[in-house]
Each structure stands twice: as C-alpha cells, then as structure tokens.
Write an enzyme that holds these catalytic residues in place. Sequence first.
Site, PDB file in Angstrom:
ATOM      1  N   TYR A  95       0.847  -1.208   0.000  1.00 19.40           N
ATOM      2  CA  TYR A  95       0.000   0.000   0.000  1.00 19.40           C
ATOM      3  C   TYR A  95       0.877   1.249   0.000  1.00 19.40           C
ATOM      4  O   TYR A  95       0.677   2.174  -0.793  1.00 19.40           O
ATOM      5  CB  TYR A  95      -0.913  -0.032   1.226  1.00 19.40           C
TER       6      TYR A  95
HETATM    7  P1  NDP Z   1     -13.256   3.745   1.218  1.00 13.20           P
HETATM    8  O1  NDP Z   1     -12.898   2.295   1.126  1.00 13.20           O
HETATM    9  O2  NDP Z   1     -14.196   4.178   2.288  1.00 13.20           O
HETATM   10  O3  NDP Z   1     -13.834   4.234  -0.210  1.00 13.20           O
HETATM   11  C1  NDP Z   1     -13.097   3.951  -1.357  1.00 13.20           C
HETATM   12  C2  NDP Z   1     -13.749   4.552  -2.567  1.00 13.20           C
HETATM   13  O4  NDP Z   1     -12.925   4.254  -3.700  1.00 13.20           O
HETATM   14  C3  NDP Z   1     -15.132   4.005  -2.852  1.00 13.20           C
HETATM   15  O5  NDP Z   1     -15.994   5.036  -3.243  1.00 13.20           O
HETATM   16  C4  NDP Z   1     -14.891   3.042  -4.018  1.00 13.20           C
HETATM   17  O6  NDP Z   1     -15.980   2.997  -4.929  1.00 13.20           O
HETATM   18  C5  NDP Z   1     -13.735   3.709  -4.719  1.00 13.20           C
HETATM   19  N1  NDP Z   1     -12.987   2.789  -5.570  1.00 13.20           N
HETATM   20  C6  NDP Z   1     -12.316   1.668  -5.224  1.00 13.20           C
HETATM   21  N2  NDP Z   1     -11.798   1.090  -6.309  1.00 13.20           N
HETATM   22  C7  NDP Z   1     -12.136   1.870  -7.365  1.00 13.20           C
HETATM   23  C8  NDP Z   1     -11.888   1.806  -8.761  1.00 13.20           C
HETATM   24  N3  NDP Z   1     -11.183   0.799  -9.297  1.00 13.20           N
HETATM   25  N4  NDP Z   1     -12.394   2.767  -9.564  1.00 13.20           N
HETATM   26  C9  NDP Z   1     -13.124   3.793  -9.053  1.00 13.20           C
HETATM   27  N5  NDP Z   1     -13.399   3.901  -7.727  1.00 13.20           N
HETATM   28  C10 NDP Z   1     -12.908   2.945  -6.909  1.00 13.20           C
HETATM   29  O7  NDP Z   1     -11.873   4.530   1.314  1.00 13.20           O
HETATM   30  P2  NDP Z   1     -11.491   5.923   2.016  1.00 13.20           P
HETATM   31  O8  NDP Z   1     -12.569   6.903   1.798  1.00 13.20           O
HETATM   32  O9  NDP Z   1     -11.043   5.633   3.393  1.00 13.20           O
HETATM   33  O10 NDP Z   1     -10.193   6.311   1.194  1.00 13.20           O
HETATM   34  C11 NDP Z   1     -10.188   7.311   0.186  1.00 13.20           C
HETATM   35  C12 NDP Z   1      -8.749   7.602  -0.175  1.00 13.20           C
HETATM   36  O11 NDP Z   1      -8.042   8.084   0.978  1.00 13.20           O
HETATM   37  C13 NDP Z   1      -7.966   6.368  -0.677  1.00 13.20           C
HETATM   38  O12 NDP Z   1      -7.117   6.745  -1.736  1.00 13.20           O
HETATM   39  C14 NDP Z   1      -7.147   5.979   0.549  1.00 13.20           C
HETATM   40  O13 NDP Z   1      -5.986   5.271   0.198  1.00 13.20           O
HETATM   41  C15 NDP Z   1      -6.851   7.333   1.157  1.00 13.20           C
HETATM   42  N6  NDP Z   1      -6.530   7.311   2.571  1.00 13.20           N
HETATM   43  C16 NDP Z   1      -7.439   6.861   3.492  1.00 13.20           C
HETATM   44  C17 NDP Z   1      -7.116   6.839   4.838  1.00 13.20           C
HETATM   45  C18 NDP Z   1      -8.061   6.317   5.873  1.00 13.20           C
HETATM   46  O14 NDP Z   1      -7.632   6.116   7.020  1.00 13.20           O
HETATM   47  N7  NDP Z   1      -9.326   6.103   5.574  1.00 13.20           N
HETATM   48  C19 NDP Z   1      -5.818   7.336   5.313  1.00 13.20           C
HETATM   49  C20 NDP Z   1      -4.941   7.805   4.256  1.00 13.20           C
HETATM   50  C21 NDP Z   1      -5.304   7.803   2.952  1.00 13.20           C
HETATM   51  P3  NDP Z   1     -16.954   1.703  -5.106  1.00 13.20           P
HETATM   52  O15 NDP Z   1     -17.491   1.349  -3.758  1.00 13.20           O
HETATM   53  O16 NDP Z   1     -17.989   2.209  -6.051  1.00 13.20           O
HETATM   54  O17 NDP Z   1     -16.090   0.627  -5.661  1.00 13.20           O
END
Ligand code: NDP
Length: 245
Positions: free
Chosen positions: A154
């Site tokens: 990651y």
């Molecule tokens: P979630 O798992 O809650 O949400 C992830 C989102 O990404 C969903 O809307 C999902 O859509 C979408 N997604 C996943 N795969 C794809 C794809 N192939 N194409 C388009 N959309 C996709 O994650 P978070 O909100 O927690 O994370 C958001 C960002 O923040 C990420 O990049 C994560 O790495 C980063 N981040 C998060 C942290 C945390 O603690 N939460 C900390 C640091 C960074 P669907 O359901 O429609 O597939």
Amino acid sequence: MKNLNNKVILITGASRGIGAEVATELAKQGAKIIVNYAGSKPEAEKLVSQIKTIGGDAISIQADVSKPAEVKLLFNASIKYYGKIDVLVNNAGIMITKFIKDTSDNDFTKQFDVNVRGVFNTLREAATKLADNGSIINFSTTVNRLILPTYGTYAATKAAVEQLTKVFSKEIGRGVNVNSISPGPTNTELFVKGKPQEVIDRLASMNPYGRIGETDDITSIVAFLASDDAKWINAQNIGVNGGMA
Ligand code: NDP
C-alpha cells in the site's frame, strides 16, 4: 476563502468514505460535482440526490479507474455534460494490509492497478482535458511517513502517487497546480474494517489530539486546495493527520 462557484470537480471513488464527504462539501461551496464510482451504484446515486436536495448540482458516472478506456469515457462524458472539468480529485483507492511475505501476486497487481494505474490513467486524460488554471489533488497516506509492517505494498503505491504528483506538476502547465495530501487514519470503512479497537486506539494515541481523523478533517483541506486561493501551492505533499507524523 473564495468559494467554488462555477468550478466543475471530478472526484474519483466518491460513492463512499472520504470521497463522498468531499463531494458533499465541495457541492456546498458551489461546485458542480461528478461522482465517480466503480461498484457502489446505489450509494453514488443516493449521494447525487442528497447533493441536489441541498441545492447542489451533481451527476454520477461509473468507471473503474484502473481501466484506461473507462477513464477516457469518464472524462469525455463529464465534459459532454458540464462542458469542462476544472478540478480532479484522485481519491479512489484500496488498501490491502499483509506482510510482504504473505502478499500474493494478485494482491500486488490489484493494489497497484487501482492506486497507481488509476491515478496514471486520470493524469494522462487530464493532461489535455482539464481546463486551464485547474487543480489536481491526489490522495497519498501518512503511512508513508510511519514505516509500518503490513503496509508495504500500500505504501509503495502511495509513494508512486506522490512522485506522479510532483513530476506531473512540472509537465502539465496551463496554470494547473498538482498536489497530494496524506491523511492520517480516518474513520472510514477502508481504515476501520477488520481492525480491533485496540489497534485503532493505539493509532489514535499517535497524534497529540488522541483521536483518529474524521472525514470532515480532510474535506476542508481538499476544498482549500481546489480553490483559487491555493494556486501558489504546487508540487507539494501535505500531511493531514493531526500531527501524527
Ligand atoms: P473507502 O474504502 O471508504 O472508499 C473507497 C472509494 O474508492 C469508494 O468510493 C470506491 O468505490 C472507490 N474505488 C475503489 N476502487 C475503485 C476503482 N477501481 N475505480 C473507481 N473507484 C474505486 O476509502 P477511504 O474513503 O477511506 O479512502 C479514500 C482515499 O483516501 C484512498 O485513496 C485511501 O488510500 C486514502 N486514505 C485513506 C485513509 C483512511 O484512514 N481512511 C488514510 C490515508 C489515505 P466503489 O465502492 O464504487 O467501488
């Protein structure tokens, strides 16, 4: 801070988690929002109607960011509907936490396909299709500053995102600024799912506020970076983690 009136903002992975909250906040500040999602169609459609209920303007478009052809269609459909895209928020991401020795080829490929290829695909489209004087905000992670076991793959994907951010900021031109943010642990499914409370508490104790982040800790920073007030911030990675690292 100026508001986001007249800006069209494409947010990848906005059906759930941080992306959904970012969509709502940017819509409240006057932006027209493209809610991209991969699989969560009902959630994306519900979000669009919630935004409309509060007087905002949004559409949802399905596209798997790891697929170049789908990303091309996402950009073309967004521009066809709203006439332009001013801001790209590359929020879509997945996280697989395993020791490197236990990480399968499939885990590795999946993680890199969404987190790195996904950002690459959108930047390539943005190079010619993002409006002049636009902004790009990519999502990295504070994990990159912590050196934590099980986060190897990651963290590697997000290190790649930071480098794509910096190089692209010097390539795109046309007044577009490109930055990444590094949230700390934030209360979403991605972070909380499968984690024992003691692990969450330990991570919360690693910043001076003694709590993990909430999604609105992140949305206000994205809103600022999407605004014209942030234009002189370019090629930077900004920690949004309460001082964790
Ligand atoms: P979630 O798992 O809650 O949400 C992830 C989102 O990404 C969903 O809307 C999902 O859509 C979408 N997604 C996943 N795969 C794809 C794809 N192939 N194409 C388009 N959309 C996709 O994650 P978070 O909100 O927690 O994370 C958001 C960002 O923040 C990420 O990049 C994560 O790495 C980063 N981040 C998060 C942290 C945390 O603690 N939460 C900390 C640091 C960074 P669907 O359901 O429609 O597939």
